[in-house]
Write an enzyme that holds these catalytic residues in place. Sequence first.
Site, PDB file in Angstrom:
ATOM      1  N   LYS A 218      43.984  37.069  28.930  1.00 39.60           N
ATOM      2  CA  LYS A 218      45.246  37.709  29.305  1.00 39.60           C
ATOM      3  C   LYS A 218      46.114  38.060  28.095  1.00 39.60           C
ATOM      4  O   LYS A 218      45.885  37.616  26.975  1.00 39.60           O
ATOM      5  CB  LYS A 218      45.996  36.830  30.312  1.00 39.60           C
ATOM      6  CG  LYS A 218      45.282  36.845  31.671  1.00 39.60           C
ATOM      7  CD  LYS A 218      46.050  36.161  32.768  1.00 39.60           C
ATOM      8  CE  LYS A 218      45.332  36.353  34.107  1.00 39.60           C
ATOM      9  NZ  LYS A 218      45.990  35.621  35.208  1.00 39.60           N
ATOM     10  N   ARG A 252      39.851  29.698  36.436  1.00 40.04           N
ATOM     11  CA  ARG A 252      39.312  30.991  36.882  1.00 40.04           C
ATOM     12  C   ARG A 252      38.980  31.820  35.648  1.00 40.04           C
ATOM     13  O   ARG A 252      39.867  32.119  34.843  1.00 40.04           O
ATOM     14  CB  ARG A 252      40.337  31.705  37.768  1.00 40.04           C
ATOM     15  CG  ARG A 252      39.879  33.033  38.346  1.00 40.04           C
ATOM     16  CD  ARG A 252      40.964  33.607  39.258  1.00 40.04           C
ATOM     17  NE  ARG A 252      40.561  34.869  39.859  1.00 40.04           N
ATOM     18  CZ  ARG A 252      40.759  36.073  39.315  1.00 40.04           C
ATOM     19  NH1 ARG A 252      41.374  36.146  38.127  1.00 40.04           N
ATOM     20  NH2 ARG A 252      40.360  37.162  39.923  1.00 40.04           N
TER      21      ARG A 252
END
Length: 277
Positions: A218, A252
């Site tokens: 991210k 995740r």
Amino acid sequence: MSAAPSPAPLFGAHRPGLMGIVNVTPDSFHDGGRLPTVDAARAHAARLAAEGADVVDIGAESSRPGHAQIGEAAELARLLPVLDGLAAELGVPISVDTWRAGTAAAALKAGARIVNDIWGLQRDPDIAHVAATHGAGVVIMANRDAPDPDRDPIDTVSDFFDVSLKIARQAGIDSGRIMLDPGIGFGKTPAQNIAVLARLDMFGQRFAEPILVGASRKSFIGHLVKSTTDERLPGTIVAHLAAVARGAAMIRVHDVAAHRQALIVEGAIADASRAAS
């Protein structure tokens, strides 16, 4: 209608567990367009399961900042051909990454067992009832339309969880079928993302439900070290190991094999440390 019993294990037997990401989207921030066919998506799901994913999470609409929202029909057109018969082939639970009740219902009928809602049951009022009716597991992710840089992100996320958990209880979803995701990269500044990871153990003090963290590749990593998404695996693994050290029960990830290796090494070191103390 009463809730159906949920089969176990729902989120996988390993702790910490791994949720592998399959995006059947053309515009996801890291892997958009990399699985252009149904066969490619199904093969990728099988590869993640073989590499050690405890759950395979399939999404058909991008949630990256600035994404173009699609309708339910388009979401299902991408999703259902991938799901068709896949659960029996994988041997691990399938999660569907959606905030829409209609998509969740169709996916659960097609074999998914978990609803991963990036709006934490708060965007579509029917999705909690769908999950309860199917006896599905639920991942409640904390989200907001824009960051509030002046507010403590732990308090902001906790307040969101309080509302979502009330919705879940009212729908008949018991605590044992819920994971809480603080939403790294969603409605937070880069500094707030770091703060949530640094203080992740506070959610374990406030809530009984296990915590899932998704920091994979991210943008907050890119704010720390200038990098493309393809160059962020080292930062991703460090962020996830830090989350596990602070109590995360599942992470995740895009890269299952690399994370499984990292978790095995981290676990061996933790075991040796406990044995020596």
